[in-house]
Scaffold this active site. Sequence first.
Site, short mmCIF file in Angstrom:
data_model
loop_
_atom_site.label_atom_id
_atom_site.label_comp_id
_atom_site.label_asym_id
_atom_site.label_seq_id
_atom_site.Cartn_x
_atom_site.Cartn_y
_atom_site.Cartn_z
N HIS A 13 0.87 -1.20 0.00
CA HIS A 13 0.00 0.00 0.00
C HIS A 13 0.90 1.24 0.00
CE1 HIS A 13 -3.71 2.29 1.68
NE2 HIS A 13 -2.78 3.20 1.38
N HIS A 15 1.45 5.45 -1.78
CA HIS A 15 1.05 6.58 -2.64
C HIS A 15 2.31 7.15 -3.28
CE1 HIS A 15 -2.99 6.64 -0.85
NE2 HIS A 15 -2.34 6.23 0.22
N LEU A 16 2.39 7.06 -4.60
CA LEU A 16 3.56 7.61 -5.31
C LEU A 16 3.29 8.98 -5.88
CD1 LEU A 16 4.71 4.42 -7.26
CD2 LEU A 16 5.60 5.29 -5.09
N ARG A 17 1.98 9.36 -5.92
CA ARG A 17 1.57 10.61 -6.58
C ARG A 17 1.93 10.54 -8.06
NH1 ARG A 17 -1.40 10.77 -2.18
NH2 ARG A 17 -0.53 11.92 -0.42
N ASN A 41 -5.45 7.13 -5.96
CA ASN A 41 -6.14 8.38 -5.61
C ASN A 41 -5.42 9.62 -6.15
OD1 ASN A 41 -4.10 7.94 -3.67
ND2 ASN A 41 -5.15 9.15 -2.13
N LYS A 100 -9.75 -0.41 -5.44
CA LYS A 100 -9.71 0.27 -4.15
C LYS A 100 -11.01 1.01 -3.88
CE LYS A 100 -7.91 1.89 -0.40
NZ LYS A 100 -6.75 2.73 -0.15
N HIS A 137 -10.33 1.44 2.13
CA HIS A 137 -10.10 2.44 3.18
C HIS A 137 -11.32 2.34 4.09
CE1 HIS A 137 -8.61 6.32 4.90
NE2 HIS A 137 -9.82 6.22 5.40
N HIS A 175 -4.39 -0.34 6.02
CA HIS A 175 -3.90 0.49 7.14
C HIS A 175 -4.78 0.42 8.38
CE1 HIS A 175 -6.80 3.24 5.42
NE2 HIS A 175 -5.99 3.85 4.57
N LEU A 220 -4.76 9.41 8.10
CA LEU A 220 -6.05 8.73 8.23
C LEU A 220 -5.89 7.26 7.87
CD1 LEU A 220 -8.34 11.50 6.75
CD2 LEU A 220 -8.26 10.72 9.13
N ASP A 248 1.59 2.74 3.49
CA ASP A 248 0.74 3.92 3.31
C ASP A 248 1.60 5.19 3.30
OD1 ASP A 248 -1.53 5.44 2.87
OD2 ASP A 248 -2.11 5.47 4.99
N HIS A 252 3.02 14.64 1.34
CA HIS A 252 2.41 15.96 1.20
C HIS A 252 3.53 16.96 1.44
CE1 HIS A 252 -1.86 14.69 1.24
NE2 HIS A 252 -1.44 13.73 2.03
N ALA A 264 -3.79 15.04 5.50
CA ALA A 264 -3.56 13.75 6.17
C ALA A 264 -2.56 12.92 5.37
CB ALA A 264 -4.88 12.99 6.27
N1 LIG Z 1 -3.41 7.90 4.76
C1 LIG Z 1 -3.53 9.19 4.61
O1 LIG Z 1 -3.66 9.91 5.61
N2 LIG Z 1 -3.51 9.78 3.38
C2 LIG Z 1 -3.48 9.13 2.10
C3 LIG Z 1 -4.79 8.54 1.71
C4 LIG Z 1 -5.16 7.28 2.45
O2 LIG Z 1 -4.48 6.27 2.38
O3 LIG Z 1 -6.20 7.26 3.12
C5 LIG Z 1 -3.04 10.15 1.03
O4 LIG Z 1 -3.23 9.88 -0.15
O5 LIG Z 1 -2.48 11.19 1.41
ZN LIG Z 2 -3.13 5.17 1.69
ZN LIG Z 3 -6.67 5.23 3.13
#
Ligand SMILES: NC(=O)N[C@@H](CC(=O)O)C(=O)O
Ligand SMILES: [Zn+2]
Ligand SMILES: [Zn+2]
Length: 349
Positions: A13, A15-17, A41, A100, A137, A175, A220, A248, A252, A264
């Site tokens: 899990h 996030h690479l953006r 996302n 997802k 999620h 998560h 989150l 996760d 940011h 978050a």
């Molecule tokens: N975990 C987080 O707080 N943020 C994640 C989104 C997610 O996994 O819920 C994100 O994309 O920034």
């Molecule tokens: Zn996530």
């Molecule tokens: Zn999430």
Amino acid sequence: MNELTLTRPDDWHVHLRDGDALSTTCADMARYFQRAIVMPNLTPPVTTVALAAQYRDRINAAMAGLPHTFEPLMTLYLTDQTSAEEVELAANSSHVKGVKLYPAGATTNSDAGVAELDGLYPTLEAMEKHDLPLLIHGEVTDHDIDIFDREKVFIDRHLAPIAQRFPCLRIVLEHITTKDAVDFVRESPANVGATITVHHLLLNRNDMLVGGIRPHYYCLPILKRQLHQAALLGAATSGNPKFFLGTDSAPHTTHSKESSCGCAGAYTAHAAIELYAEAFDGENALDKLEGFASHFGPDFYRLPRNTDTITLRRETWEVPGSLPLGTESSLTPLRANESVAWRVVSAAS
Ligand SMILES: NC(=O)N[C@@H](CC(=O)O)C(=O)O
Ligand SMILES: [Zn+2]
Ligand SMILES: [Zn+2]
């Protein structure tokens, strides 16, 4: 134990953006992970097999020139419009490994998520039929539900009925943050698993809120009280194959987190396996790290385990106060200006 050799781990899990950010997020992931389940996302979200293929190409392009690369395993963002045909296409593709579910408004970039979960049942039926995992999620978004209770209420109201109605659907509760989630997953059949982040293993809400508010610990689902942290540590170090590694890691910019309304997400990709080693070491359970980090994830996703290894040593190093996010921005990583107790000393391939 001062040295530990593991089968090379994967991250189930992350996030690479997109765009410029990929140049640093991919490099951090490729340090020691072989594969990663990449979250969809983006804005706009990755909703089709074709969009996922294009996103994968951008990730692979960002890794050109790195000494080691990782294999991105793609996911689709489930919406009210996701069709049974798209599910079948995804299941038959080589690159999409899951779909997802974000309840609308639950987390970062989830506005396109699902408002009415009952309406999803035909799509979930197709996923069960084609054996495509559902990644969740797991939080409700109702305004009258306290933020600390949103995971438990989601399990009771939505996840339990889904798991019951689709007994062959593989489900990953992502998560997890509560003892309630640990108990639910443990008591469910083998088709229900969960990922656990390293920040939820190392921190609880006191770390975030006592003596000052620490926005870089805000993610989150939100950090919970210590008894939940203890349940997560117990699950991760239990050797139960239902629980596996998912960082996760969610970048940011420092600016967007240190704000009157901070985003978050915690960034851990710069030190992920090292921080998991710390968490397991704290429980005297380093012998359980390999299963959690390197075996149970591929087993659940029905992919081969990696064959090469990495070696960690007990050795302190300092995390910088700031790291680049792409070429234009910067972020504050977990443990900024503090030390990590384990270091990777060799990664054979
Ligand atoms: N975990 C987080 O707080 N943020 C994640 C989104 C997610 O996994 O819920 C994100 O994309 O920034
Ligand atoms: Zn996530
Ligand atoms: Zn999430």
